[in-house]
Enzyme design. Structure first.
Site, mmCIF file in Angstrom:
data_model
loop_
_atom_site.group_PDB
_atom_site.id
_atom_site.type_symbol
_atom_site.label_atom_id
_atom_site.label_comp_id
_atom_site.label_asym_id
_atom_site.label_seq_id
_atom_site.Cartn_x
_atom_site.Cartn_y
_atom_site.Cartn_z
ATOM 1 N N GLU A 102 9.843 36.514 135.004
ATOM 2 C CA GLU A 102 9.880 35.351 135.879
ATOM 3 C C GLU A 102 10.553 35.652 137.222
ATOM 4 O O GLU A 102 10.329 34.952 138.198
ATOM 5 C CB GLU A 102 10.588 34.172 135.193
ATOM 6 N N ASP A 125 20.617 32.868 129.519
ATOM 7 C CA ASP A 125 20.967 32.313 130.826
ATOM 8 C C ASP A 125 19.746 32.404 131.724
ATOM 9 O O ASP A 125 19.370 33.494 132.159
ATOM 10 C CB ASP A 125 22.143 33.084 131.431
ATOM 11 N N HIS A 126 19.096 31.268 131.979
ATOM 12 C CA HIS A 126 17.907 31.231 132.834
ATOM 13 C C HIS A 126 18.081 30.153 133.893
ATOM 14 O O HIS A 126 18.651 29.094 133.621
ATOM 15 C CB HIS A 126 16.650 30.917 132.010
ATOM 16 N N GLY A 138 16.840 41.293 133.733
ATOM 17 C CA GLY A 138 16.008 40.113 133.922
ATOM 18 C C GLY A 138 14.581 40.328 133.478
ATOM 19 O O GLY A 138 14.164 41.444 133.171
ATOM 20 N N GLY A 189 14.377 50.750 126.491
ATOM 21 C CA GLY A 189 14.043 52.150 126.723
ATOM 22 C C GLY A 189 15.201 53.089 126.481
ATOM 23 O O GLY A 189 16.369 52.669 126.395
#
Length: 321
Positions: free
Chosen positions: A98, A35-36, A95, A158
């Site tokens: 960008e 989803d961008h 996210g 992480g």
């Protein structure tokens, strides 16, 4: 082990839905969408795919609460669940690069924001919800319709995010094929789980099938630049099975605004992708299954509808037979 695939939303959504239908007919288990903001809308695509398919799971890999507020995510999740008959999986992640570079957004407290997102989505799936977080909050909020609750998977690299996934999520979506990395993921997920809950381990990876392994590896080098040379904790370099000097050199080039595929080593490609003849691809999938991976999300070369169908057909022959 389940086999999902990625459909890129670089094509009209009716074509993407047709591709999802073909993927289902080939025998794959799931279809996953990124989803961008710069691609076609993922929720609209999922809705069309739900109408055109009947068996495959449909998931986001992943959607960010910084683009879609958790309350909106809860509504979208319930909507796709309703249309698909309960086949949707919500994959959530804070996210990528960008956001800061293109949208001028600072991703503050990604761990806390992700936790608050899950709390709000789950709460709204149950009914009236109050969550007063540092990043996100809702007060006496509720959806005006009900649908089956969706599983929630967290994108994680992480240790803290992996442990959070073990504590609150149904699955974790990550990259990295080395045994050392898969063991690292499973160990941290288990550390986060205080009640012995089952958390699925899902790996995203690119695949190139070619009788010439060298040719397949070369085609994958550009797709590994940010995976190997991006921003992640230094402690993961060896966990991924990579050479620290090679990663440092690649990172320096990337941060200077260059994307030198020639600096992506064979070890980097093998650390994040699978490349080679069909038998080699099948063997690598068997290794991942034996290491305890629950699902792989496979991405193939971009192309038009018929080209993608061909790629997925060859992939199905290699891993599903």
């Amino acid at each position: 082990m389940k086999y999902g695939v990625t459909v890129r939303l670089d094509r009209p959504l009716t074509e993407a839905a047709e591709l999802a239908q073909r993927i289902e007919s080939l025998g794959f288990d799931g279809v996953w969408l990124a989803d961008h903001y710069f691609a076609r809308d993922a929720v609209a695509a999922l809705t069309l795919m739900a109408e055109r398919t009947s068996r495959v799971t449909l998931g986001t890999a992943v959607v960010s609460p910084f683009l879609r507020h958790p309350a909106l995510l809860a509504s979208a999740t319930a909507t796709v669940q309703e249309i698909s008959g309960g086949r949707f999986i919500l994959g959530v992640g804070p996210g990528g690069f960008e956001f800061a570079t293109q949208l001028g957004m600072k991703i503050a407290r990604p761990l806390g924001a992700t936790k608050e997102t899950v709390e709000i989505v789950r709460g709204l799936q149950r009914g009236v919800t109050d969550v007063h977080g540092t990043t996100f909050a809702v007060t006496q909020a509720r959806l005006q319709f009900t649908a089956p609750a969706s599983p929630i998977y967290l994108a994680a690299r992480g240790p803290k995010m992996l442990q959070l996934a073990g504590r609150i999520a149904d699955g974790v979506i990550t990259h990295g094929l080395a045994k050392t990395h898969i063991d690292y993921v499973r160990s941290n997920v288990a550390t986060g789980s205080s009640d012995g809950r089952a958390t699925s381990v899902v790996l995203m990876l690119d695949v190139e099938i070619d009788e010439s392994r060298a040719a397949a590896v070369d085609r994958l080098r550009p797709r590994c630049i940010t995976m190997a040379g991006g921003s992640y904790a230094d402690e993961l370099i060896e966990v991924y099975g990579l050479d620290r000097d090679d990663v440092t050199a690649l990172r320096t080039a990337v941060r200077a605004g260059r994307e030198p595929a020639s600096m992506v080593t064979d070890e980097m490609v093998d650390g994040f992708c699978v490349a080679g003849p069909p038998g080699h691809v099948a063997d690598r999938m068997a290794e991942l299954r034996d290491l305890g991976v629950d699902e792989v999300i496979l991405s193939v070369s971009p192309g038009d509808l018929d080209e993608c169908t061909h790629y997925f057909t060859e992939l199905a022959k290699a891993v599903l037979q």
